[in-house]
Design an enzyme around this catalytic site. Structure first.
Site, PDB file in Angstrom:
ATOM      1  N   ASP A  49       0.840  -1.202   0.000  1.00  0.00           N
ATOM      2  CA  ASP A  49       0.000   0.000   0.000  1.00  0.00           C
ATOM      3  C   ASP A  49       0.876   1.253   0.000  1.00  0.00           C
ATOM      4  OD1 ASP A  49       0.876  -0.123   2.614  1.00  0.00           O
ATOM      5  OD2 ASP A  49      -1.119  -0.103   3.524  1.00  0.00           O
ATOM      6  N   SER A  50       2.200   1.054   0.052  1.00  0.00           N
ATOM      7  CA  SER A  50       3.142   2.154  -0.190  1.00  0.00           C
ATOM      8  C   SER A  50       2.896   2.747  -1.580  1.00  0.00           C
ATOM      9  CB  SER A  50       4.589   1.658  -0.084  1.00  0.00           C
ATOM     10  OG  SER A  50       4.767   0.472  -0.826  1.00  0.00           O
ATOM     11  N   GLU A 187       9.123  -4.894  10.374  1.00  0.00           N
ATOM     12  CA  GLU A 187       9.559  -3.563   9.907  1.00  0.00           C
ATOM     13  C   GLU A 187      10.124  -2.731  11.050  1.00  0.00           C
ATOM     14  OE1 GLU A 187       6.732  -1.552   7.401  1.00  0.00           O
ATOM     15  OE2 GLU A 187       7.843   0.334   7.455  1.00  0.00           O
TER      16      GLU A 187
HETATM   17  O1  KIV Z   1       3.434  -1.159   1.661  1.00  0.00           O
HETATM   18  C1  KIV Z   1       4.582  -1.618   1.646  1.00  0.00           C
HETATM   19  O2  KIV Z   1       5.380  -1.376   0.727  1.00  0.00           O
HETATM   20  C2  KIV Z   1       4.981  -2.457   2.763  1.00  0.00           C
HETATM   21  C3  KIV Z   1       6.439  -2.733   2.891  1.00  0.00           C
HETATM   22  C4  KIV Z   1       7.090  -1.560   3.510  1.00  0.00           C
HETATM   23  C5  KIV Z   1       6.704  -3.952   3.652  1.00  0.00           C
HETATM   24  O3  KIV Z   1       4.186  -2.851   3.534  1.00  0.00           O
END
Ligand code: KIV
Length: 270
Positions: A49-50, A187
């Site tokens: 969701d990044s 994380e």
């Molecule tokens: O949304 C994302 O990219 C993530 C990673 C940081 C693990 O959850």
């Protein structure tokens, strides 16, 4: 470029862990990036969701919607033939109830054909995870710093600094394993904690800012390629500086258009 012989499954990931071979994960949000990562041999592609922050320009991951994630997952799936593709379930797509969690996880698998989903958090949502696993969808857990709880945490601070925090992380990892996850992302956790967790759970542990002891590593692809201009945590290693390269190319194009040098003979029809 290395070609993987077999399509990656949770069973293959478990075997890699048992053989001591480290596992490489990256995020991707579109077709060309998925093609490149898959061809390069990344084992797992997370449609994180990044996406909301690095590709859509939202302030945090909380604004990204199911529809946006579904579109990104479909594009990534079309590009990734060998890598396992995991959809990150966005904010409020699973928190309210088990039935909503099942419905939305099912959308990712049914409509976007991904291989599994990821949910943030542990003890408060293990029921959601178990419910999704029970209908046959592989689930990846995510503990430590969990960005969807940013407003609760207040900041991007590192976890596992005290005995109490370490115990909580171990308890969370065990609860996730009991709920049936096939792997866990940790994380922003102090080095050394991953090893303690590894001693307590059997599923592969992937780190992002969690030291070198994890079974594998994950980074946000825009961060490691130097494509994201925003804040970068300490753990991000930039393997390229693509924004500079792209800006140079765009500037050259503008200059050639203005000077009437583009298109030249080679790029014109005769
Ligand atoms: O949304 C994302 O990219 C993530 C990673 C940081 C693990 O959850």
């Amino acid at each position: 470029m290395q070609e993987k012989a077999k399509k990656i499954t949770p069973q293959i990931l478990k075997k890699l862990k048992e053989c001591g071979e480290k596992i490489a994960l990256l995020t991707a949000y579109d077709y060309p990036m998925a093609l490149i990562e898959d061809h390069a041999g990344v084992e797992v592609i997370l449609v994180g969701d990044s996406f909301g922050m690095v590709a859509l320009g939202y302030e945090s991951t909380l604004q990204v919607t199911m529809q946006e994630m579904l579109t990104a997952c479909k594009a990534v799936r079309r590009g990734a033939k060998m890598a396992m593709v995991i959809a990150d379930m966005p904010y409020m797509s699973y928190q309210p109830s088990n039935s909503l969690a099942i419905k939305n996880a099912g959308k990712f698998v049914g409509e976007a054909n991904v291989d599994g989903v990821k949910l943030e958090g542990a003890c408060p949502i293990v029921n959601r995870i178990k419910a999704i696993v029970d209908i046959g969808i592989p689930v990846m857990g995510h503990i430590g710093f969990t960005p969807q709880s940013l407003k609760k945490f207040g900041n991007y601070s590192v976890r596992g600094k005290s005995k109490k925090e370490i115990e909580k992380l171990i308890m969370d990892a065990k609860a996730l394993e009991d709920a049936g996850v096939f792997s866990i992302i940790i994380e922003c956790v102090v080095e050394g904690v991953a090893n303690k967790i590894k001693k307590e759970v059997g599923v592969p542990i992937y780190g992002i800012g969690a030291g070198n002891e994890c079974d594998g590593q994950i980074l946000v692809v825009h961060d490691m390629l130097g494509l994201f201009p925003g804040f970068l945590p300490k753990y991000v290693k930039k393997y390229a500086e693509l924004s500079g390269t792209i800006e140079e190319a765009v500037k050259k194009y503008i200059q050639e258009v203005k000077l009437g040098e583009f298109p030249d003979e080679e790029h014109s029809y005769h």
